[in-house]
Design a protein around this motif. Structure first.
Motif, mmCIF file in Angstrom:
data_model
loop_
_atom_site.group_PDB
_atom_site.id
_atom_site.type_symbol
_atom_site.label_atom_id
_atom_site.label_comp_id
_atom_site.label_asym_id
_atom_site.label_seq_id
_atom_site.Cartn_x
_atom_site.Cartn_y
_atom_site.Cartn_z
ATOM 1 N N LEU A 92 11.188 15.955 -4.824
ATOM 2 C CA LEU A 92 10.125 16.124 -3.830
ATOM 3 C C LEU A 92 10.038 14.902 -2.918
ATOM 4 C CD1 LEU A 92 7.244 17.653 -6.005
ATOM 5 C CD2 LEU A 92 8.773 18.857 -4.440
ATOM 6 N N LEU A 93 10.137 13.733 -3.521
ATOM 7 C CA LEU A 93 10.079 12.503 -2.728
ATOM 8 C C LEU A 93 11.259 12.412 -1.766
ATOM 9 C CD1 LEU A 93 8.927 10.076 -5.543
ATOM 10 C CD2 LEU A 93 7.647 10.575 -3.438
ATOM 11 N N ALA A 94 12.429 12.810 -2.228
ATOM 12 C CA ALA A 94 13.615 12.785 -1.368
ATOM 13 C C ALA A 94 13.451 13.765 -0.217
ATOM 14 C CB ALA A 94 14.864 13.106 -2.177
ATOM 15 N N LEU A 95 12.922 14.924 -0.517
ATOM 16 C CA LEU A 95 12.691 15.935 0.518
ATOM 17 C C LEU A 95 11.641 15.457 1.513
ATOM 18 C CD1 LEU A 95 13.719 18.768 1.158
ATOM 19 C CD2 LEU A 95 11.791 19.668 -0.132
ATOM 20 N N ARG A 96 10.608 14.824 0.992
ATOM 21 C CA ARG A 96 9.516 14.303 1.819
ATOM 22 C C ARG A 96 10.027 13.263 2.822
ATOM 23 N NH1 ARG A 96 5.107 10.381 -0.652
ATOM 24 N NH2 ARG A 96 3.566 10.364 0.997
ATOM 25 N N ALA A 97 11.026 12.510 2.420
ATOM 26 C CA ALA A 97 11.569 11.446 3.274
ATOM 27 C C ALA A 97 12.587 11.979 4.280
ATOM 28 C CB ALA A 97 12.212 10.377 2.401
ATOM 29 N N LYS A 98 12.929 13.250 4.173
ATOM 30 C CA LYS A 98 13.954 13.836 5.035
ATOM 31 C C LYS A 98 13.306 14.385 6.309
ATOM 32 C CE LYS A 98 17.387 15.978 2.654
ATOM 33 N NZ LYS A 98 18.006 17.131 1.991
ATOM 34 N N PRO A 99 13.596 13.769 7.453
ATOM 35 C CA PRO A 99 13.033 14.300 8.690
ATOM 36 C C PRO A 99 13.603 15.699 8.962
ATOM 37 C CG PRO A 99 14.277 12.268 9.102
ATOM 38 C CD PRO A 99 14.443 12.633 7.664
ATOM 39 N N ASP B 9 12.455 21.549 5.733
ATOM 40 C CA ASP B 9 11.657 22.769 5.865
ATOM 41 C C ASP B 9 10.687 22.901 4.693
ATOM 42 O OD1 ASP B 9 10.650 25.308 6.276
ATOM 43 O OD2 ASP B 9 12.605 26.218 6.649
ATOM 44 N N CYS B 10 9.469 23.221 5.007
ATOM 45 C CA CYS B 10 8.416 23.426 4.002
ATOM 46 C C CYS B 10 8.770 24.572 3.053
ATOM 47 C CB CYS B 10 7.096 23.710 4.728
ATOM 48 S SG CYS B 10 5.694 23.893 3.649
ATOM 49 N N ALA B 11 9.603 25.487 3.506
ATOM 50 C CA ALA B 11 9.990 26.624 2.664
ATOM 51 C C ALA B 11 10.681 26.157 1.381
ATOM 52 C CB ALA B 11 10.904 27.565 3.446
ATOM 53 N N VAL B 12 11.403 25.064 1.449
ATOM 54 C CA VAL B 12 12.078 24.528 0.262
ATOM 55 C C VAL B 12 11.042 24.097 -0.767
ATOM 56 C CG1 VAL B 12 13.611 22.710 -0.599
ATOM 57 C CG2 VAL B 12 14.087 23.814 1.595
ATOM 58 N N LEU B 13 10.031 23.390 -0.303
ATOM 59 C CA LEU B 13 8.954 22.962 -1.205
ATOM 60 C C LEU B 13 8.210 24.157 -1.781
ATOM 61 C CD1 LEU B 13 7.360 19.844 0.472
ATOM 62 C CD2 LEU B 13 8.266 20.017 -1.811
ATOM 63 N N ARG B 14 7.970 25.135 -0.942
ATOM 64 C CA ARG B 14 7.257 26.328 -1.401
ATOM 65 C C ARG B 14 8.054 27.024 -2.501
ATOM 66 N NH1 ARG B 14 5.033 31.738 1.533
ATOM 67 N NH2 ARG B 14 3.570 32.117 -0.124
ATOM 68 N N GLU B 15 9.360 27.112 -2.325
ATOM 69 C CA GLU B 15 10.202 27.749 -3.336
ATOM 70 C C GLU B 15 10.186 26.955 -4.634
ATOM 71 O OE1 GLU B 15 12.170 30.459 -5.299
ATOM 72 O OE2 GLU B 15 11.349 30.731 -3.290
ATOM 73 N N PRO C 279 0.826 -1.219 0.000
ATOM 74 C CA PRO C 279 0.000 0.000 0.000
ATOM 75 C C PRO C 279 0.861 1.270 0.000
ATOM 76 C CG PRO C 279 -0.855 -1.580 1.583
ATOM 77 C CD PRO C 279 0.456 -2.123 1.089
ATOM 78 N N GLU C 280 2.051 1.212 0.613
ATOM 79 C CA GLU C 280 2.941 2.382 0.631
ATOM 80 C C GLU C 280 3.437 2.709 -0.782
ATOM 81 O OE1 GLU C 280 2.415 0.645 4.408
ATOM 82 O OE2 GLU C 280 3.451 -0.336 2.742
ATOM 83 N N VAL C 281 3.732 1.682 -1.557
ATOM 84 C CA VAL C 281 4.185 1.905 -2.936
ATOM 85 C C VAL C 281 3.038 2.474 -3.767
ATOM 86 C CG1 VAL C 281 5.015 0.789 -5.042
ATOM 87 C CG2 VAL C 281 6.032 0.196 -2.843
ATOM 88 N N VAL C 282 1.840 1.964 -3.552
ATOM 89 C CA VAL C 282 0.672 2.481 -4.273
ATOM 90 C C VAL C 282 0.462 3.957 -3.915
ATOM 91 C CG1 VAL C 282 -1.821 2.270 -4.596
ATOM 92 C CG2 VAL C 282 -0.398 0.209 -4.494
ATOM 93 N N ALA C 283 0.627 4.310 -2.644
ATOM 94 C CA ALA C 283 0.497 5.715 -2.223
ATOM 95 C C ALA C 283 1.581 6.567 -2.889
ATOM 96 C CB ALA C 283 0.589 5.822 -0.705
ATOM 97 N N ARG C 284 2.773 6.026 -3.017
ATOM 98 C CA ARG C 284 3.870 6.743 -3.675
ATOM 99 C C ARG C 284 3.556 6.962 -5.157
ATOM 100 N NH1 ARG C 284 9.614 7.283 -2.268
ATOM 101 N NH2 ARG C 284 10.851 7.482 -4.166
ATOM 102 N N ILE C 285 2.981 5.963 -5.792
ATOM 103 C CA ILE C 285 2.583 6.093 -7.204
ATOM 104 C C ILE C 285 1.557 7.209 -7.341
ATOM 105 C CG2 ILE C 285 1.390 4.954 -9.127
ATOM 106 C CD1 ILE C 285 2.662 2.300 -8.037
ATOM 107 N N ARG C 286 0.593 7.254 -6.445
ATOM 108 C CA ARG C 286 -0.412 8.332 -6.479
ATOM 109 C C ARG C 286 0.246 9.700 -6.310
ATOM 110 N NH1 ARG C 286 -4.895 5.812 -2.502
ATOM 111 N NH2 ARG C 286 -6.016 4.551 -4.010
ATOM 112 N N PHE C 287 1.192 9.793 -5.383
ATOM 113 C CA PHE C 287 1.915 11.041 -5.146
ATOM 114 C C PHE C 287 2.630 11.477 -6.429
ATOM 115 C CE2 PHE C 287 5.689 13.451 -4.089
ATOM 116 C CZ PHE C 287 5.260 14.332 -3.107
#
Length: 149
Positions: free
Chosen positions: A68-75, A78-84, A43-51
């Motif tokens: 984006l996926l690499a950033l998403r996995a990084k604990p 900062d959301c500012a990176v995604l916003r930029e 189910p995690e892979v299916v969710a990743r495909i949807r993303f």
């Protein structure tokens, strides 16, 4: 929901089977486990495909989606990176829209010059295309048409 076959995973994710295989080849999703002799997807892979699919729908390239996926996995990311990144994507979309408007203006100019009848040897559209300097448009806008990224 347990692990799914490729057909069921594709159906649940809203993509084709070939899309899943393509994502595997591109390294966007991991190779599936083999359960009972056939490949299964968690189910995690299916969710990743949807993303991935959703990121593509709003204009991100596969390379950008991988970022984006690499950033998403990084604990602690900062959301500012995604916003930029999203703001940068908006600027690219605006550039593409401006380019399409220049193309439209050029097309309107050549269509307006065409009487809509007569032989091709007197076709004003063909003449405009033949006489047009490289990279220019017959629309009166002197800004050259250029390719965006």
């Amino acid at each position: 929901m347990g692990d799914l076959t490729i057909g069921k995973a594709a159906q649940v994710a809203g993509v084709g089977v070939e899309t899943i295989r393509f994502y595997e080849r591109q390294g966007l999703i991991e190779q599936p486990s083999k359960g009972a002799g056939y490949r299964t997807y968690s189910p995690e892979v299916v969710a990743r495909i949807r993303f991935i699919r959703q990121a593509q729908r709003i204009g991100f390239s596969l390379k950008e989606t991988l970022e984006l996926l690499a950033l998403r996995a990084k604990p602690g990311a900062d959301c500012a990176v995604l916003r930029e990144q999203a703001r940068h994507k908006i600027a690219e979309v605006d550039e593409k829209i401006a380019e399409l408007l220049r193309v439209r203006a050029a097309l309107e100019a050549v269509v307006a010059s065409c009487p809509g009848r007569g032989g091709l040897e007197d076709c004003t559209i063909l003449k405009a295309l033949e006489d047009m300097p490289r990279g220019s448009a017959p629309c009166g806008c002197d800004e050259p048409m250029r390719k965006t990224r």
